[in-house]
Design an enzyme around this catalytic site. Structure first.
Site, short mmCIF file in Angstrom:
data_model
loop_
_atom_site.label_atom_id
_atom_site.label_comp_id
_atom_site.label_asym_id
_atom_site.label_seq_id
_atom_site.Cartn_x
_atom_site.Cartn_y
_atom_site.Cartn_z
N PRO A 1 0.83 -1.21 0.00
CA PRO A 1 0.00 0.00 0.00
C PRO A 1 0.86 1.26 0.00
O PRO A 1 1.89 1.33 0.65
CB PRO A 1 -0.79 -0.14 1.31
CG PRO A 1 -0.82 -1.60 1.59
CD PRO A 1 0.51 -2.11 1.11
N GLU A 2 0.41 2.24 -0.77
CA GLU A 2 1.13 3.51 -0.86
C GLU A 2 0.45 4.54 0.05
O GLU A 2 -0.59 4.29 0.65
CB GLU A 2 1.13 3.99 -2.30
CG GLU A 2 1.33 2.89 -3.32
CD GLU A 2 2.72 2.84 -3.92
OE1 GLU A 2 3.37 3.87 -4.00
OE2 GLU A 2 3.14 1.73 -4.33
N LYS B 1 3.00 5.65 5.64
CA LYS B 1 2.30 4.37 5.50
C LYS B 1 1.87 3.80 6.85
O LYS B 1 1.46 2.63 6.93
CB LYS B 1 3.21 3.37 4.78
CG LYS B 1 3.62 3.82 3.39
CD LYS B 1 4.47 2.75 2.74
CE LYS B 1 4.98 3.21 1.39
NZ LYS B 1 5.77 2.18 0.71
N ARG C 1 12.33 -6.08 -4.86
CA ARG C 1 11.04 -5.68 -5.41
C ARG C 1 11.18 -5.52 -6.93
O ARG C 1 12.25 -5.16 -7.40
CB ARG C 1 10.55 -4.37 -4.81
CG ARG C 1 10.29 -4.43 -3.31
CD ARG C 1 9.69 -3.11 -2.84
NE ARG C 1 9.46 -3.11 -1.41
CZ ARG C 1 10.29 -2.56 -0.53
NH1 ARG C 1 11.39 -1.96 -0.95
NH2 ARG C 1 10.02 -2.57 0.76
#
Length: 266
Positions: free
Chosen positions: A2-3, A51, A252
């Site tokens: 999630p950003e 976040k 990533r």
């Protein structure tokens, strides 16, 4: 992952469901706080910081949570079936007479004094969607290690808070450089524009259910046209038609267009 915009939206949903209401049930399913009972306390606010999520309650307590890769908070009405995942993935339950908030797969969940919130979020850089946003500080932080690859520097929440892997890929594309370019190699105007663009993108998506960086939000646009490069491996670049490439960067996936973006590649 999630950003910052997603976490801000989550905070808004939790605030609507919990703030100003007395908890009638609390269940923290982590060993350290399994015996903590928040029942009877009024939730004062739910705030996002980068976040991180901070659920503040009367009595000077804050429930700090972080979603990381696949954590989520879901809000349910009384009697509604919980559909966020199997029961063994539930880490927190906060309920009042009107709503139940359930936290799934939360890798970070801790109860702390509200006055000690800095222990959890004090290390963060300026929040792109927060009142502390300062573009000069963010730019200075981003350029503090000139040899560091841009993609890694953008994801470091100590530099500026709120960027995840999606925005990392999109920002590098919009700056026309690869994620492996050392930040010290960025031209000064490009670096400053990168920080400005990051703010603009998150602000533009803070209230949207579907994130876009290309502006393709009208009916008729295909989902894969909403982002420039992220998740578009082997699809044609929306700008030049060259197939988008992907490779690992710091565990990533990194996405880039080999024609539109200059700099080193993996």
């Amino acid at each position: 992952m999630p950003e910052g915009d997603t976490v801000l939206q989550t905070a808004g949903r939790l605030r609507t469901a919990l703030a100003g209401r007395i908890l009638t049930r609390s269940d923290l399913r982590v060993p350290r706080f399994a015996t903590a009972d928040l029942t009877g306390r009024t939730v004062l606010d739910v705030a996002s910081r980068g976040k991180h999520l901070l659920t503040r309650m009367e009595g000077g307590l804050t429930l700090h949570s972080h979603l990381r890769m696949d954590g989520a908070w879901r809000v349910y009405a009384p009697g509604e079936r919980w559909r966020g995942g199997p029961a063994h993935q539930i880490r927190a339950v906060l309920a009042n007479t009107e709503h139940t908030a359930v936290g799934y797969r939360l890798p970070v969940l801790e109860l702390l004094r509200t006055r000690d919130e800095d222990q959890a979020v004090g290390h963060l850089g300026p929040d792109l969607l927060g009142p502390d946003w300062n573009p000069d500080t963010a730019l200075r932080n981003l350029l503090s290690d000139p040899a560091r690859p841009l993609g890694e520097a953008l994801l470091d929440q100590r530099n500026l808070a709120g960027i995840g892997n999606v925005y990392k890929a999109e920002l590098c594309f919009l700056a026309r450089v690869t994620p492996w370019l050392p930040v010290g190699d960025l031209a000064a105007p490009t670096a400053a524009r990168l920080v400005t663009t990051a703010k603009q993108l998150l602000e533009a998506n803070r209230d949207r259910p579907m994130r876009t960086t290309t502006g393709a939000v009208l009916r008729g646009h295909a989902p894969h046209e909403r982002l420039w490069v992220y998740g578009r491996t082997d699809r044609p670049c929306l700008r030049c038609g060259t197939p988008i490439r992907t490779a690992d960067q710091d565990s990533r996936p990194a996405y880039w267009c080999p024609r539109c973006q200059s700099g080193p590649t993996r």
